[in-house]
Design a protein around this motif. Structure first.
Motif, short mmCIF file in Angstrom:
data_model
loop_
_atom_site.label_atom_id
_atom_site.label_comp_id
_atom_site.label_asym_id
_atom_site.label_seq_id
_atom_site.Cartn_x
_atom_site.Cartn_y
_atom_site.Cartn_z
N LYS A 30 1.13 -1.12 0.02
CA LYS A 30 0.02 0.20 0.09
C LYS A 30 0.98 1.29 0.01
O LYS A 30 1.45 1.79 1.02
CB LYS A 30 -1.06 0.03 1.03
CG LYS A 30 -1.91 -1.08 1.25
CD LYS A 30 -2.62 -1.09 2.47
CE LYS A 30 -3.46 -2.60 2.56
NZ LYS A 30 -4.20 -2.91 4.05
N ASN A 31 1.02 1.82 -1.08
CA ASN A 31 2.11 3.02 -1.24
C ASN A 31 1.65 4.17 -1.43
O ASN A 31 2.40 5.05 -1.74
CB ASN A 31 3.03 2.60 -2.60
CG ASN A 31 2.17 2.41 -4.00
OD1 ASN A 31 0.87 2.24 -4.01
ND2 ASN A 31 2.75 2.49 -5.00
N ARG A 32 0.46 4.36 -1.28
CA ARG A 32 -0.35 5.54 -1.38
C ARG A 32 -1.05 5.87 0.05
O ARG A 32 -1.73 4.97 0.60
CB ARG A 32 -1.23 5.79 -2.46
CG ARG A 32 -0.45 5.71 -3.80
CD ARG A 32 0.28 7.09 -4.07
NE ARG A 32 0.70 6.95 -5.16
CZ ARG A 32 2.11 6.70 -5.61
NH1 ARG A 32 2.78 6.40 -4.62
NH2 ARG A 32 2.52 6.85 -6.72
N ASP A 33 -1.02 7.05 0.40
CA ASP A 33 -1.59 7.46 1.74
C ASP A 33 -2.21 8.89 1.70
O ASP A 33 -1.62 9.80 1.39
CB ASP A 33 -0.38 7.64 2.99
CG ASP A 33 -0.77 7.65 4.13
OD1 ASP A 33 -2.32 8.01 4.30
OD2 ASP A 33 -0.28 7.53 5.31
N VAL A 34 -3.71 8.72 1.82
CA VAL A 34 -4.35 10.05 1.60
C VAL A 34 -5.17 10.39 2.99
O VAL A 34 -5.47 9.26 3.79
CB VAL A 34 -5.35 10.07 0.52
CG1 VAL A 34 -4.67 9.71 -0.72
CG2 VAL A 34 -6.14 8.76 0.72
N ARG A 47 -4.92 4.09 3.42
CA ARG A 47 -3.93 3.56 2.57
C ARG A 47 -4.29 2.68 1.71
O ARG A 47 -5.22 2.14 1.56
CB ARG A 47 -2.78 3.09 3.30
CG ARG A 47 -2.23 3.80 4.34
CD ARG A 47 -1.04 2.89 5.34
NE ARG A 47 -1.92 1.78 5.86
CZ ARG A 47 -1.37 0.49 5.90
NH1 ARG A 47 -0.23 0.07 5.57
NH2 ARG A 47 -2.14 -0.35 6.47
N TYR A 48 -3.60 2.91 0.29
CA TYR A 48 -4.07 1.87 -0.81
C TYR A 48 -2.89 1.54 -1.81
O TYR A 48 -1.99 2.68 -1.68
CB TYR A 48 -5.13 2.43 -1.61
CG TYR A 48 -4.77 3.73 -2.64
CD1 TYR A 48 -4.87 3.71 -3.90
CD2 TYR A 48 -4.75 5.03 -1.94
CE1 TYR A 48 -4.17 4.74 -4.50
CE2 TYR A 48 -4.46 6.15 -2.68
CZ TYR A 48 -4.36 5.99 -3.91
OH TYR A 48 -4.03 7.16 -4.57
N ASP A 50 -1.21 1.88 -5.58
CA ASP A 50 -1.83 2.43 -7.02
C ASP A 50 -1.98 1.18 -7.98
O ASP A 50 -1.41 0.32 -7.77
CB ASP A 50 -1.15 3.63 -7.41
CG ASP A 50 0.33 3.26 -7.58
OD1 ASP A 50 0.85 1.85 -7.56
OD2 ASP A 50 1.20 4.11 -7.36
N GLU A 53 1.65 -0.34 -8.88
CA GLU A 53 2.03 -1.48 -7.91
C GLU A 53 1.39 -2.55 -8.10
O GLU A 53 1.80 -3.77 -8.04
CB GLU A 53 1.79 -0.68 -6.73
CG GLU A 53 2.04 -1.76 -5.27
CD GLU A 53 3.46 -2.15 -5.25
OE1 GLU A 53 3.62 -3.08 -4.45
OE2 GLU A 53 4.30 -1.49 -5.82
N TYR A 118 -9.14 5.17 -11.57
CA TYR A 118 -9.76 4.99 -10.36
C TYR A 118 -10.53 3.50 -10.68
O TYR A 118 -10.57 2.75 -9.79
CB TYR A 118 -10.68 6.01 -9.94
CG TYR A 118 -11.24 5.59 -8.70
CD1 TYR A 118 -10.70 5.96 -7.48
CD2 TYR A 118 -12.52 4.93 -8.76
CE1 TYR A 118 -11.20 5.74 -6.18
CE2 TYR A 118 -13.40 4.85 -7.23
CZ TYR A 118 -12.50 5.06 -6.11
OH TYR A 118 -13.16 5.13 -4.92
N ARG A 121 -8.37 0.25 -11.55
CA ARG A 121 -7.82 -0.32 -10.14
C ARG A 121 -8.92 -1.26 -9.25
O ARG A 121 -8.31 -2.35 -8.99
CB ARG A 121 -7.29 0.88 -9.35
CG ARG A 121 -6.58 0.44 -8.11
CD ARG A 121 -5.86 1.67 -7.45
NE ARG A 121 -6.79 2.17 -6.55
CZ ARG A 121 -7.25 2.13 -5.55
NH1 ARG A 121 -6.85 1.15 -4.74
NH2 ARG A 121 -8.07 2.84 -4.88
N ASP A 133 -6.36 -2.11 -0.43
CA ASP A 133 -6.89 -0.93 0.39
C ASP A 133 -7.10 -1.37 1.71
O ASP A 133 -7.27 -2.58 2.16
CB ASP A 133 -8.30 -0.52 -0.07
CG ASP A 133 -8.14 -0.07 -1.72
OD1 ASP A 133 -8.41 -1.16 -2.43
OD2 ASP A 133 -8.35 0.80 -2.09
#
Length: 231
Positions: A30-34, A47-48, A50, A53, A118, A121, A133
């Motif tokens: 999970k290389n994205r953090d929003v 976290r998810y 992309d 990945e 989106y 994915r 996710d």
């Protein structure tokens, strides 16, 4: 998800190949953090992984087992469709599709492109059976709003009748039922995650919620509601 009739005989080979590929998928990071802002004004981090990945960790195993993913945008009378196909070298094919808003509906091509990415994915993860996710918390309310409002709503006071002068005084009201019940393991884990995301200690979180902190005492339902409100 569907397959066409002339491919029916090839489907067992596709299923077998997919089972082998799933066993060889690499761990998806999970290389994205929003940070998500809720309608009530509260926030939480999510976290998810992309799309790049997800594909980089699954495509080698798919290819090694004669499988390929194909995603395309089509158009019909209802508007654009995103179509995802998983095809096998022996002719089997699984197809999944989802309707999506048009560029005109979204207002500009960049928003349309973001919507495609989106949905791509989510279709890929659903078709390949992978998780990319953060899960919701125990009660399915990661957004938190309905559960939080219900838990924090003060009990409605019942009308009190005046007691006769010689009647004994009524006992003092007690805490609302369930307030002192222990929090569930899911609620404790949820609060711990939120405290860590804030960079606080437990003592700091309890202080912010106006609670007395004692490491030896277990979190209660009332503590959970108060902590969740400040986190």
């Amino acid at each position: 998800m569907s397959n066409t009739p002339h491919q029916a005989g090839a489907m067992p080979a596709l299923y077998a190949a997919l089972a082998k590929a799933q066993g060889a998928f690499q761990a998806i990071v999970k290389n994205r953090d929003v940070e998500i802002t809720m309608k009530s004004g509260g926030r939480y981090r999510f976290r998810y992984a992309d799309l790049e990945e997800i594909l980089s960790k699954t495509r080698p195993a798919l290819a090694a087992n004669g499988l390929a993913l194909i995603q395309r945008v089509e158009s019909n009378q209802g508007g654009p469709l995103l179509v995802c196909c998983l095809v096998h070298a022996d002719g089997g094919m699984l197809t999944s599709e989802v309707a999506m808003p048009s560029a005109r509906d979204l207002g500009d091509p960049k928003s349309f492109g973001a919507a495609i990415t989106y949905l791509r994915r989510y279709l890929v993860t659903a078709m390949l059976g992978v998780a990319a996710d953060d899960d919701l918390d125990e009660d399915g309310q990661e957004m938190g709003e309905p559960a939080a409002r219900t838990a924090s709503k003060p009990p409605v006071a019942k009308p009190q009748r005046r007691a006769p002068a010689d009647a004994p005084a009524a006992p003092a009201p007690t805490a609302a039922a369930g307030d002192s019940a222990p929090a569930t393991q899911g609620e404790i884990a949820y609060i711990s995650k939120k405290i860590e995301a804030k960079g606080w200690t437990k003592a700091e979180a309890y202080q912010a919620a106006g609670l007395a902190f004692d490491e030896a005492l277990q979190m209660t339902k009332a503590d959970f509601v108060a902590l969740k409100a400040v986190l």
